[in-house]
Design an enzyme around this catalytic site. Structure first.
Site, PDB file in Angstrom:
ATOM      1  CG  HIS A 134      12.658 -37.325 -17.190  1.00 53.47           C
ATOM      2  ND1 HIS A 134      12.929 -38.671 -17.214  1.00 53.47           N
ATOM      3  CD2 HIS A 134      13.833 -36.693 -17.471  1.00 53.47           C
ATOM      4  CE1 HIS A 134      14.221 -38.853 -17.459  1.00 53.47           C
ATOM      5  NE2 HIS A 134      14.790 -37.665 -17.628  1.00 53.47           N
TER       6      HIS A 134
ATOM      7  CE  LYS B  15       9.635 -10.643 -14.817  1.00 50.35           C
ATOM      8  NZ  LYS B  15      10.593 -10.828 -13.777  1.00 50.35           N
TER       9      LYS B  15
ATOM     10  CB  CYS C 267      -0.882  -0.002   1.227  1.00 50.40           C
ATOM     11  SG  CYS C 267      -1.809  -1.528   1.403  1.00 50.40           S
TER      12      CYS C 267
ATOM     13  NE  ARG D 178       4.506   2.178  -2.732  1.00 55.23           N
ATOM     14  CZ  ARG D 178       5.358   2.187  -1.720  1.00 55.23           C
ATOM     15  NH1 ARG D 178       4.973   1.868  -0.531  1.00 55.23           N
ATOM     16  NH2 ARG D 178       6.600   2.503  -1.905  1.00 55.23           N
TER      17      ARG D 178
ATOM     18  CD  GLU E  80      13.007 -13.398 -13.914  1.00 54.43           C
ATOM     19  OE1 GLU E  80      12.566 -14.058 -12.964  1.00 54.43           O
ATOM     20  OE2 GLU E  80      12.749 -12.191 -14.079  1.00 54.43           O
TER      21      GLU E  80
ATOM     22  CD1 TRP F 292      -2.590  -4.897  -4.423  1.00 56.08           C
ATOM     23  CD2 TRP F 292      -2.210  -6.176  -2.625  1.00 56.08           C
ATOM     24  NE1 TRP F 292      -2.404  -6.186  -4.844  1.00 56.08           N
ATOM     25  CE2 TRP F 292      -2.177  -6.997  -3.773  1.00 56.08           C
ATOM     26  CE3 TRP F 292      -1.998  -6.775  -1.385  1.00 56.08           C
ATOM     27  CZ2 TRP F 292      -1.934  -8.361  -3.719  1.00 56.08           C
ATOM     28  CZ3 TRP F 292      -1.767  -8.139  -1.324  1.00 56.08           C
ATOM     29  CH2 TRP F 292      -1.726  -8.917  -2.492  1.00 56.08           C
TER      30      TRP F 292
ATOM     31  CD  GLU G 111       6.137 -10.903 -12.934  1.00 57.21           C
ATOM     32  OE1 GLU G 111       5.807 -10.598 -11.786  1.00 57.21           O
ATOM     33  OE2 GLU G 111       7.322 -10.965 -13.295  1.00 57.21           O
TER      34      GLU G 111
ATOM     35  CE  LYS H 143       9.313  -3.398  -8.343  1.00 58.62           C
ATOM     36  NZ  LYS H 143       9.625  -4.334  -9.424  1.00 58.62           N
TER      37      LYS H 143
ATOM     38  CG  ASN I 296       1.378   1.281   3.829  1.00 57.23           C
ATOM     39  OD1 ASN I 296       0.207   1.511   3.544  1.00 57.23           O
ATOM     40  ND2 ASN I 296       2.403   1.749   3.140  1.00 57.23           N
ATOM     41  N   GLY I 297       0.708  -2.392   6.305  1.00 55.48           N
ATOM     42  CA  GLY I 297       1.181  -3.499   7.130  1.00 55.48           C
ATOM     43  C   GLY I 297       0.023  -4.366   7.565  1.00 55.48           C
TER      44      GLY I 297
HETATM   45  C1  F6R Z   1       8.664 -10.819 -10.380  1.00 57.81           C
HETATM   46  C2  F6R Z   1       8.866 -10.092  -9.143  1.00 57.81           C
HETATM   47  C3  F6R Z   1       8.742 -10.838  -7.840  1.00 57.81           C
HETATM   48  C4  F6R Z   1       9.860 -10.405  -6.888  1.00 57.81           C
HETATM   49  C5  F6R Z   1       9.656 -11.050  -5.511  1.00 57.81           C
HETATM   50  C6  F6R Z   1      10.779 -10.699  -4.561  1.00 57.81           C
HETATM   51  O1  F6R Z   1       8.839  -9.998 -11.484  1.00 57.81           O
HETATM   52  O2  F6R Z   1       9.113  -8.911  -9.134  1.00 57.81           O
HETATM   53  O3  F6R Z   1       8.761 -12.217  -8.046  1.00 57.81           O
HETATM   54  O4  F6R Z   1      11.086 -10.770  -7.428  1.00 57.81           O
HETATM   55  O5  F6R Z   1       8.440 -10.633  -4.972  1.00 57.81           O
HETATM   56  O6  F6R Z   1      10.867  -9.327  -4.372  1.00 57.81           O
HETATM   57  P1  F6R Z   1      12.163  -8.634  -3.823  1.00 57.81           P
HETATM   58  O7  F6R Z   1      13.249  -8.857  -4.813  1.00 57.81           O
HETATM   59  O8  F6R Z   1      11.792  -7.184  -3.703  1.00 57.81           O
HETATM   60  O9  F6R Z   1      12.485  -9.267  -2.503  1.00 57.81           O
END
Ligand code: F6R
Length: 632
Positions: free
Chosen positions: A528, A509, A17, A42, A505, A90, A512, A627, A116-117
């Protein structure tokens, strides 16, 4: 916080948030709305604000959806006020709705709060207060904070607001960054923080104060900021110095820092999306990441974290990497780098798994936490567990001053600048760059790699940004290819060695931001099981840039082709064989195997980006994601 000599920029912290606050002689509402817009990436299911007039009149507005909806709601209102707090939400407790949006008010309407939290013991407190006749309007955990505050004032007779806040916080368990308005104290905002970041911007001569859950809503007004620490309560009133005390009522001398973050670094800079901007700025930010650390004239790497803790790091019996999501993928590549160059075993764990088992930690273990935001709750909790068990904590973090950076004994900042797009791109390549620097420098220090290999590898690393620039020139071709994949329902990503984590990865990408199901697999595992999925509707992305397993990659691709799968391959320039069998091939400049993931990830990022754009999706703010994941 890590101490290291090449500390140059202060960058923002982030979490789900967003909080903004202002008190001073300007109109608060445009500052609050502008700040919410900066924080919108965020958390975006609802937004709200509370304004406090000089006569103690409080106005609260909330709207579900984007900040624009809140802006619409207030545009015809008479909002003259110099003090206010605001929030983008959020949802964690209670669905996104106007009632559940912040600010929340106490029963009498005297107090308003944004938070927030998560308050973990909210249910117990709520039940207790309800038993005493308090009525709750929302389903949120936040509301207990403001009702408990009112209880402290009315039932317990605590007259001073800061004291009442202190008494409230002593009863709650959980994470919070809060801003509180009190109708009996116009002009004043009370702040407190535990495990969620909160920053105060200080105007000239304390004439005004700005508050943010990170510095982004603040920097256009002031660069002088105070990052509140855990268990601190602050009171801000225009014209008076900030007063900070701890929950235990100890006075704290404020530590004002000068920010070097520019507004430009928060804008899209002419790109359609932050994600695209962040993909394209990778060559530059990796140069920033290496500046002062990779020394081409000496063909060597200098890392102050390594020099100051060389004894612990060279004698580490084992490294344990803990992280989540993209940062976990970087960790898997880091494992191969460290094992190859330093001859030290490495384990890589999801922080969320590590924290809930009873991991064996030995005296000579070094735990490396990797995190872009530095605020990921699971990573932080895993670090705390490792610390209790006596591990040495090393951080690889992007956000300076973040909780993970502060918890680590030492570490290396990635220095890739604020990452706004929810899908991590430049943070990932920054992490790979830092891990490469670390593994090479440590291997050299330990004598597990030769001088010759080290010097060559350093030179090559230094030139990686130039190679990324070449890959970015392929953007138009990748956009073209993406058109053919836009309506696929499933994708398989395959790779071996360093490219296996990269395949995961690439799949992350895509899923998501484009909501297409995708899986990353080690290529040889295909037979397998996953091979059963392959048919003409299943695009397979193959990262085939590992030289020593090149022939094996070709046979894997043939296996896919013979089942009518479509193959999109990433190969080195000069490749003939894979390009012949694949339906499409993107050529990237030749580099050492261990550095190739940094280069090969770029087409994967661009592919995911273009597929999502073609589908008309919100690339920077994909559904259900935030984020930084500051809750479990
Ligand atoms: C994917 C993404 C998330 C973060 C994960 C860890 O694109 O951004 O999978 O990598 O939430 O976040 P951090 O690196 O901030 O600890």
């Amino acid at each position: 916080m890590f101490v290291f000599s090449e500390h140059v920029n202060l960058k923002k912290e982030r979490l789900m948030c967003g909080i903004v606050g202002y008190t001073g002689s300007r109109e608060a509402s445009p500052i609050l709305i502008g700040g919410l817009r900066r924080l919108e990436y965020r958390g975006y299911d609802s937004a709200g604000l509370a304004l406090l007039g000089e006569d103690g009149d409080m106005q609260v507005y909330k709207a579900v959806g984007k900040v624009a909806n809140l802006e619409d709601l207030i545009k015809d209102k008479n909002l003259s006020s110099g003090t206010g707090i605001a929030h983008t939400r959020w949802a964690t407790h209670g669905a996104p709705s106007t009632i559940n949006s912040h600010p929340h008010q106490s029963q009498s309407g005297r107090f308003a709060i944004v938070h927030n939290g998560i308050i973990e013991n909210y249910a117990v407190i709520r039940k207790r207060l309800m038993g005493m006749g308090y009525t709750f309007r929302s389903e949120t955990d936040t509301e207990v904070l403001v009702q408990l505050l009112e209880y402290m004032v009315t039932n317990r007779g605590i007259t001073d607001t800061v004291e009442a806040v202190r008494a409230t916080l002593k009863e709650v368990i959980g994470a919070y960054a809060i801003c509180i308005l009190d109708r009996t104290r116009p002009g004043e905002i009370i702040l407190a923080k535990q495990s969620s970041p909160l920053v105060v911007g200080v105007g000239e001569g304390n004439s005004e104060f700005f508050v943010g859950s990170d510095a982004s809503p603040i920097v256009e007004y002031t660069k002088e900021v105070i990052y509140l620490e855990d268990a601190q309560i602050a009171r801000i009133v225009p014209g008076q110095p900030i007063s900070i005390t701890t929950i235990e009522n100890r006075c704290v001398q404020p530590h004002v820092q000068h920010l070097e973050m520019s507004i430009g670094s928060l804008e899209k800079g002419g790109y359609d999306h932050f994600m695209l901007k962040e993909i394209f700025e990778q060559p530059q930010v990796l140069r920033d990441c290496m500046r002062g650390r990779v020394l081409p004239s000496r063909h060597s790497i200098v890392l102050s974290a390594l020099s100051s803790h060389s004894e612990v790091l060279t004698h580490a019996g084992r490294f344990i990497i803990i992280s989540c999501g993209t940062s976990w993928h970087a960790g898997l590549i880091g494992k191969q780098l460290i094992e190859n160059f330093c001859d030290t075993p490495v384990e890589v764990e999801y922080a969320s798994e590590f924290r809930y088992r009873n991991p064996v930690i030995r005296k000579d273990d070094v735990v490396i936490a990797i995190s872009q935001s530095g605020e990921t709750a699971d990573t932080l909790a895993a670090m705390q567990l490792a610390k209790e068990k006596g591990a040495f904590l090393f951080g690889i973090v992007n956000v300076i001053g973040s909780s993970i950076a502060r918890t680590a004994t030492t570490g290396i900042y990635t220095h890739v600048g604020p990452e706004v797009g929810v899908a991590s791109t430049k943070a990932f390549t920054g992490q790979l760059t830092v891990l490469s620097m670390f593994a090479l420098a440590l291997g050299h220090l330990k004598g597990t790699i030769t001088d010759g290999f080290y010097h060559e590898a350093v030179d090559e690393l230094y030139h990686i940004p130039d190679k990324m620039e070449k890959v970015l020139e392929e953007d138009a071709r990748i956009a073209d290819m993406a058109k053919q994949f836009t309506y696929a329902r499933n994708f398989l990503y395959l790779g071996r060695g360093y490219n296996y984590p990269l395949a995961m990865e690439g799949a992350l990408k895509l899923k998501e931001i484009s909501y297409i199901h995708a899986e990353g697999y080690p290529a040889a595992e295909m037979k397998h099981g996953p091979i059963a999925l392959i048919d003409a509707d299943m695009p397979v992305v193959f990262v085939a840039t590992q030289r020593h397993i090149y022939d094996k990659a070709i046979s894997n691709i043939q296996e896919v082709k013979s089942r009518k799968g479509k193959v999109y391959a990433i190969v080195f320039e000069g490749d003939e064989n894979v390009s012949k069998v694949a339906d499409f091939a993107i050529k990237v400049p030749v580099t050492s195997d261990f550095l190739s993931p940094i280069v090969s990830t770029v087409p994967l990022q661009l592919l995911a980006y273009h597929v999502a754009v073609n589908k008309g999706l919100n690339v920077d703010m994909p559904r259900n994601l935030a984020k930084s994941v500051t809750v479990e």
